[in-house]
Design a protein around this motif. Sequence first.
Motif, PDB file in Angstrom:
ATOM      1  N   SER A  67       0.810  -1.234   0.000  1.00 44.12           N
ATOM      2  CA  SER A  67       0.000   0.000   0.000  1.00 44.12           C
ATOM      3  C   SER A  67       0.834   1.271   0.000  1.00 44.12           C
ATOM      4  O   SER A  67       0.290   2.368   0.187  1.00 44.12           O
ATOM      5  CB  SER A  67      -0.958   0.029   1.204  1.00 44.12           C
ATOM      6  OG  SER A  67      -1.819  -1.099   1.172  1.00 44.12           O
ATOM      7  N   GLU A  68       2.141   1.164  -0.210  1.00 41.21           N
ATOM      8  CA  GLU A  68       2.972   2.368  -0.304  1.00 41.21           C
ATOM      9  C   GLU A  68       2.666   3.099  -1.607  1.00 41.21           C
ATOM     10  O   GLU A  68       2.447   2.483  -2.648  1.00 41.21           O
ATOM     11  CB  GLU A  68       4.450   1.987  -0.247  1.00 41.21           C
ATOM     12  CG  GLU A  68       5.387   3.185  -0.286  1.00 41.21           C
ATOM     13  CD  GLU A  68       6.847   2.780  -0.222  1.00 41.21           C
ATOM     14  OE1 GLU A  68       7.708   3.629  -0.498  1.00 41.21           O
ATOM     15  OE2 GLU A  68       7.118   1.606   0.101  1.00 41.21           O
ATOM     16  N   THR A  69       2.658   4.436  -1.548  1.00 42.14           N
ATOM     17  CA  THR A  69       2.346   5.261  -2.715  1.00 42.14           C
ATOM     18  C   THR A  69       3.635   5.687  -3.399  1.00 42.14           C
ATOM     19  O   THR A  69       4.602   6.088  -2.749  1.00 42.14           O
ATOM     20  CB  THR A  69       1.541   6.500  -2.292  1.00 42.14           C
ATOM     21  OG1 THR A  69       0.322   6.074  -1.664  1.00 42.14           O
ATOM     22  CG2 THR A  69       1.193   7.349  -3.503  1.00 42.14           C
ATOM     23  N   MET A  70       3.641   5.625  -4.734  1.00 42.49           N
ATOM     24  CA  MET A  70       4.830   5.988  -5.518  1.00 42.49           C
ATOM     25  C   MET A  70       4.412   6.315  -6.940  1.00 42.49           C
ATOM     26  O   MET A  70       3.254   6.119  -7.321  1.00 42.49           O
ATOM     27  CB  MET A  70       5.826   4.833  -5.531  1.00 42.49           C
ATOM     28  CG  MET A  70       5.322   3.599  -6.250  1.00 42.49           C
ATOM     29  SD  MET A  70       6.148   2.109  -5.694  1.00 42.49           S
ATOM     30  CE  MET A  70       5.457   1.950  -4.054  1.00 42.49           C
ATOM     31  N   GLU A  81      11.966  -5.604  -6.190  1.00 42.99           N
ATOM     32  CA  GLU A  81      13.216  -5.519  -5.438  1.00 42.99           C
ATOM     33  C   GLU A  81      13.091  -4.895  -4.050  1.00 42.99           C
ATOM     34  O   GLU A  81      13.905  -5.223  -3.167  1.00 42.99           O
ATOM     35  CB  GLU A  81      14.243  -4.706  -6.242  1.00 42.99           C
ATOM     36  CG  GLU A  81      14.567  -5.303  -7.607  1.00 42.99           C
ATOM     37  CD  GLU A  81      15.544  -4.448  -8.384  1.00 42.99           C
ATOM     38  OE1 GLU A  81      16.051  -3.446  -7.809  1.00 42.99           O
ATOM     39  OE2 GLU A  81      15.800  -4.756  -9.557  1.00 42.99           O
ATOM     40  N   ASN A  82      12.128  -4.008  -3.857  1.00 46.34           N
ATOM     41  CA  ASN A  82      12.118  -3.222  -2.624  1.00 46.34           C
ATOM     42  C   ASN A  82      10.917  -3.431  -1.715  1.00 46.34           C
ATOM     43  O   ASN A  82      10.978  -3.081  -0.537  1.00 46.34           O
ATOM     44  CB  ASN A  82      12.209  -1.720  -2.967  1.00 46.34           C
ATOM     45  CG  ASN A  82      13.445  -1.395  -3.793  1.00 46.34           C
ATOM     46  OD1 ASN A  82      14.522  -1.923  -3.540  1.00 46.34           O
ATOM     47  ND2 ASN A  82      13.292  -0.534  -4.792  1.00 46.34           N
ATOM     48  N   CYS A  83       9.844  -3.953  -2.224  1.00 43.52           N
ATOM     49  CA  CYS A  83       8.632  -4.070  -1.426  1.00 43.52           C
ATOM     50  C   CYS A  83       8.852  -5.032  -0.261  1.00 43.52           C
ATOM     51  O   CYS A  83       9.283  -6.170  -0.473  1.00 43.52           O
ATOM     52  CB  CYS A  83       7.466  -4.547  -2.277  1.00 43.52           C
ATOM     53  SG  CYS A  83       5.929  -4.708  -1.341  1.00 43.52           S
ATOM     54  N   GLU A  94      13.885 -23.119   1.466  1.00 42.06           N
ATOM     55  CA  GLU A  94      13.172 -22.708   0.249  1.00 42.06           C
ATOM     56  C   GLU A  94      11.675 -22.478   0.494  1.00 42.06           C
ATOM     57  O   GLU A  94      10.867 -22.580  -0.415  1.00 42.06           O
ATOM     58  CB  GLU A  94      13.379 -23.732  -0.877  1.00 42.06           C
ATOM     59  CG  GLU A  94      14.838 -23.879  -1.279  1.00 42.06           C
ATOM     60  CD  GLU A  94      15.029 -24.811  -2.459  1.00 42.06           C
ATOM     61  OE1 GLU A  94      14.030 -25.403  -2.906  1.00 42.06           O
ATOM     62  OE2 GLU A  94      16.167 -24.936  -2.932  1.00 42.06           O
ATOM     63  N   PHE A  95      11.314 -22.164   1.713  1.00 40.49           N
ATOM     64  CA  PHE A  95       9.926 -21.852   2.041  1.00 40.49           C
ATOM     65  C   PHE A  95       9.627 -20.424   1.607  1.00 40.49           C
ATOM     66  O   PHE A  95      10.392 -19.507   1.910  1.00 40.49           O
ATOM     67  CB  PHE A  95       9.692 -22.012   3.538  1.00 40.49           C
ATOM     68  CG  PHE A  95       8.281 -21.740   3.969  1.00 40.49           C
ATOM     69  CD1 PHE A  95       7.297 -22.693   3.774  1.00 40.49           C
ATOM     70  CD2 PHE A  95       7.938 -20.522   4.550  1.00 40.49           C
ATOM     71  CE1 PHE A  95       5.986 -22.444   4.163  1.00 40.49           C
ATOM     72  CE2 PHE A  95       6.642 -20.270   4.938  1.00 40.49           C
ATOM     73  CZ  PHE A  95       5.660 -21.227   4.745  1.00 40.49           C
ATOM     74  N   PRO A  96       8.525 -20.172   0.871  1.00 48.35           N
ATOM     75  CA  PRO A  96       8.191 -18.812   0.438  1.00 48.35           C
ATOM     76  C   PRO A  96       7.542 -18.013   1.577  1.00 48.35           C
ATOM     77  O   PRO A  96       6.672 -18.517   2.283  1.00 48.35           O
ATOM     78  CB  PRO A  96       7.202 -19.051  -0.712  1.00 48.35           C
ATOM     79  CG  PRO A  96       6.571 -20.369  -0.405  1.00 48.35           C
ATOM     80  CD  PRO A  96       7.617 -21.193   0.296  1.00 48.35           C
ATOM     81  N   LEU A  97       7.980 -16.756   1.728  1.00 48.62           N
ATOM     82  CA  LEU A  97       7.424 -15.900   2.768  1.00 48.62           C
ATOM     83  C   LEU A  97       7.708 -14.446   2.425  1.00 48.62           C
ATOM     84  O   LEU A  97       8.563 -14.153   1.582  1.00 48.62           O
ATOM     85  CB  LEU A  97       8.009 -16.253   4.124  1.00 48.62           C
ATOM     86  CG  LEU A  97       9.473 -15.896   4.418  1.00 48.62           C
ATOM     87  CD1 LEU A  97       9.728 -15.999   5.922  1.00 48.62           C
ATOM     88  CD2 LEU A  97      10.449 -16.788   3.681  1.00 48.62           C
ATOM     89  N   PRO A  98       6.997 -13.478   3.055  1.00 48.05           N
ATOM     90  CA  PRO A  98       7.247 -12.053   2.773  1.00 48.05           C
ATOM     91  C   PRO A  98       8.671 -11.658   3.149  1.00 48.05           C
ATOM     92  O   PRO A  98       9.230 -12.156   4.142  1.00 48.05           O
ATOM     93  CB  PRO A  98       6.209 -11.341   3.647  1.00 48.05           C
ATOM     94  CG  PRO A  98       5.145 -12.350   3.894  1.00 48.05           C
ATOM     95  CD  PRO A  98       5.848 -13.673   3.953  1.00 48.05           C
ATOM     96  N   ALA A  99       9.236 -10.750   2.362  1.00 54.10           N
ATOM     97  CA  ALA A  99      10.625 -10.339   2.587  1.00 54.10           C
ATOM     98  C   ALA A  99      10.833  -9.749   3.970  1.00 54.10           C
ATOM     99  O   ALA A  99      11.906  -9.902   4.558  1.00 54.10           O
ATOM    100  CB  ALA A  99      11.039  -9.332   1.521  1.00 54.10           C
ATOM    101  N   ILE A 100       9.814  -9.098   4.510  1.00 53.81           N
ATOM    102  CA  ILE A 100       9.956  -8.465   5.822  1.00 53.81           C
ATOM    103  C   ILE A 100      10.170  -9.511   6.925  1.00 53.81           C
ATOM    104  O   ILE A 100      10.738  -9.206   7.980  1.00 53.81           O
ATOM    105  CB  ILE A 100       8.708  -7.594   6.124  1.00 53.81           C
ATOM    106  CG1 ILE A 100       8.987  -6.679   7.311  1.00 53.81           C
ATOM    107  CG2 ILE A 100       7.482  -8.467   6.348  1.00 53.81           C
ATOM    108  CD1 ILE A 100       7.902  -5.644   7.549  1.00 53.81           C
TER     109      ILE A 100
END
Length: 207
Positions: A67-70, A81-83, A94-100
């Motif tokens: 939800s960041e505005t750009m 690359e940045n979200c 190799e488990f998929p998860l949010p970068a944060i």
Amino acid sequence: MAVASEATTSLCSHCGRDIPSTNIDLHSVHCERNLEKCKICGDMVPKRHAEEHFLNTHASVSCSLCSETMERDILAIHKGENCPQRIVTCEFCEFPLPAIDLAEHQEVCGNRTELCHLCRRYIRLRERYSHENNCENVAAADNIAESSRDVGSAPPEREEARGRGARRRQPQEFSTRRLIFTIAITGIAVLLGSLFFQKKGENNVVH
């Protein structure tokens, strides 16, 4: 014949480009009529596409993940690359998860252990690659040393085998001698018995 000098240029006051002086008047009329400078990026865009250029490039949009505005033109780079909510995979499982959440997950996941198939020790996953390289070298050295020990120990094994063969042959040789001796005694006994019965028969005839 004189060599023609290089054509001089003039700066267009509308688009800022260097234009050959012989064409500057024609260019300036066309440029001011058809082109417009974008107030944000400074690019010259056709006037009829100025609004489209703004909407596709500079209009503010929200990332559907965080939800960041750009500006729209950097949205794709942001998502890739940045979200902080983009999906990445753990390098260990190799488990998929949010970068944060990646750093916290890998801190725990990297401390899990697996059995090394070379040295049979349990190794942390974060140390697996460096350990495998070292362990392969150690295993290769151990194999060479073990081969050397095998080669060095071969003569005693052969000596031991010869000793076992000699021990196995001794009972066989003893049995053979014993058999010959038994046969000889039996033969002598038979011969003596024959002589005895023959002598007895002669005595009976005389009487």
